[in-house]
Design an enzyme around this catalytic site. Structure first.
Site, PDB file in Angstrom:
ATOM      1  N   ARG A 159      -9.883   9.080   6.407  1.00  0.00           N
ATOM      2  CA  ARG A 159      -9.971   9.078   4.940  1.00  0.00           C
ATOM      3  C   ARG A 159     -10.616  10.361   4.418  1.00  0.00           C
ATOM      4  O   ARG A 159     -10.175  10.935   3.418  1.00  0.00           O
ATOM      5  CB  ARG A 159     -10.771   7.856   4.474  1.00  0.00           C
ATOM      6  CG  ARG A 159     -10.152   6.514   4.870  1.00  0.00           C
ATOM      7  CD  ARG A 159      -8.876   6.218   4.109  1.00  0.00           C
ATOM      8  NE  ARG A 159      -8.224   4.993   4.545  1.00  0.00           N
ATOM      9  CZ  ARG A 159      -8.505   3.786   4.074  1.00  0.00           C
ATOM     10  NH1 ARG A 159      -9.438   3.627   3.155  1.00  0.00           N
ATOM     11  NH2 ARG A 159      -7.859   2.725   4.515  1.00  0.00           N
TER      12      ARG A 159
ATOM     13  N   ASP B 252     -13.018  -1.816 -11.206  1.00  0.00           N
ATOM     14  CA  ASP B 252     -13.027  -1.388  -9.811  1.00  0.00           C
ATOM     15  C   ASP B 252     -13.876  -0.126  -9.727  1.00  0.00           C
ATOM     16  O   ASP B 252     -14.053   0.581 -10.727  1.00  0.00           O
ATOM     17  CB  ASP B 252     -11.610  -1.119  -9.310  1.00  0.00           C
ATOM     18  CG  ASP B 252     -11.516  -1.196  -7.792  1.00  0.00           C
ATOM     19  OD1 ASP B 252     -11.113  -2.250  -7.268  1.00  0.00           O
ATOM     20  OD2 ASP B 252     -11.865  -0.207  -7.123  1.00  0.00           O
TER      21      ASP B 252
END
Length: 302
Positions: free
Chosen positions: A45, A157
């Site tokens: 990532r 979020d």
């Protein structure tokens, strides 16, 4: 030159020391707990951000993240897991439509205000599924127009990336359940054609009921001015340790209205059954015996 750069990236390694520095930073920033088994995931990532900034070491990137709030957000965007579909854990939406909504429509017939929060909404399938379930409940209850009720859904979020996707409301057709009736699909979605073949878009009257906002569940106070009749937070707390879970559930209890419902994921539970009483499969109802805590004034996102 290109070959050399690709080679240098493929040979980059993340030391245990640097891994723990990143995992500690991520935990302090977002409450997400990464154990050493997640090291390879973290490497893959973070590599995207290193390439973006043309950096050749994790140490260099760590210094940038520490000094740059915007890059910290981008890093959290990268490490957040966002796997979801419409009507995931279908039984929850059936319970919302058939049990919770009729109860709310009866109990709130005078004020006609309902507030729902999708916490950890990811790319938006959950809040859109909630809104569709609400509209179907209104239809079955005999409410001819949803405009007769003030119903709003807050969807939050930590990732700004997924919020942009959610706000657009455009998805692959395969994101819909196979068993979803065609009349429901046509009622709430537009199907793409030509270059948009295979895509669907949520209709505007559904999107207009939802407000997408960034919120970090790790924060001490949430910028919410109203209580919520229903809170969904599913498959989010599996990434938190016990202390963070207690913090989040406590905040949910604080922001739930009297007799409000909390929906959790299939492998999640609450610690204090005096505050939140189970009523269905990982669904809890606020108990009036618990202490809601003190709300401080803050800039509100809803």
């Amino acid at each position: 030159m290109l070959t050399s750069t690709a080679h240098s990236y493929s040979n980059l390694s993340l030391s245990d020391e640097m891994f723990f520095l990143f995992s500690d930073l991520i935990y302090r920033a977002a409450g997400i707990k990464l154990n050493v088994q997640k090291k390879s995931l973290l490497i893959s990532r973070l590599m995207k951000r290193l390439k973006k900034h043309n950096m050749d070491s994790f140490t260099e990137y760590y210094k940038k993240v520490k000094a740059d709030e915007e890059e910290l957000v981008e890093m959290l965007n990268c490490i957040s897991t966002n796997t979801t579909k419409f009507f995931r854990e279908k039984h929850h939406f059936e319970y919302l439509k058939n049990k919770v909504m009729p109860e709310l429509l009866k109990n709130k017939a005078d004020e006609r205000i309902i507030r729902i929060w999708s916490a950890g909404c990811s790319t938006g399938e959950e809040p859109y599924s909630i809104t569709i379930a609400v509209c179907e409940a209104l239809k079955e209850f005999g409410v001819k127009s949803s405009e007769l009720w003030d119903i709003k859904i807050l969807a939050t979020d930590i990732s700004t990336k997924v919020l942009r996707t959610a706000d657009a409301g455009i998805y692959e057709y395969e994101q819909l359940p196979e068993e979803m009736p065609k009349e429901i699909i046509s009622r709430y979605f537009l199907k793409g054609n030509k270059e948009n073949e295979g895509l669907i878009k949520v209709k505007d009257f559904i999107r207009d009921k939802i407000r997408f906002r960034r919120l970090n569940l790790k924060d001490g106070e949430y910028p919410l001015k109203r209580s919520f009749d229903v809170i969904f937070c599913r498959n989010v707390m599996i990434y938190f340790d016990d202390g963070m879970k207690r913090h989040v559930v406590s905040k949910f209890h604080q922001h739930l209205s009297d007799r409000g419902h909390l929906f959790l994921g299939h492998s999640e539970t609450v610690f204090d059954r005096e505050q939140l009483v189970p009523t269905y499969i990982t669904v809890y109802k606020k108990s009036m015996n618990g202490n809601c805590g003190h709300k401080r004034e803050s800039k509100s996102i809803m």
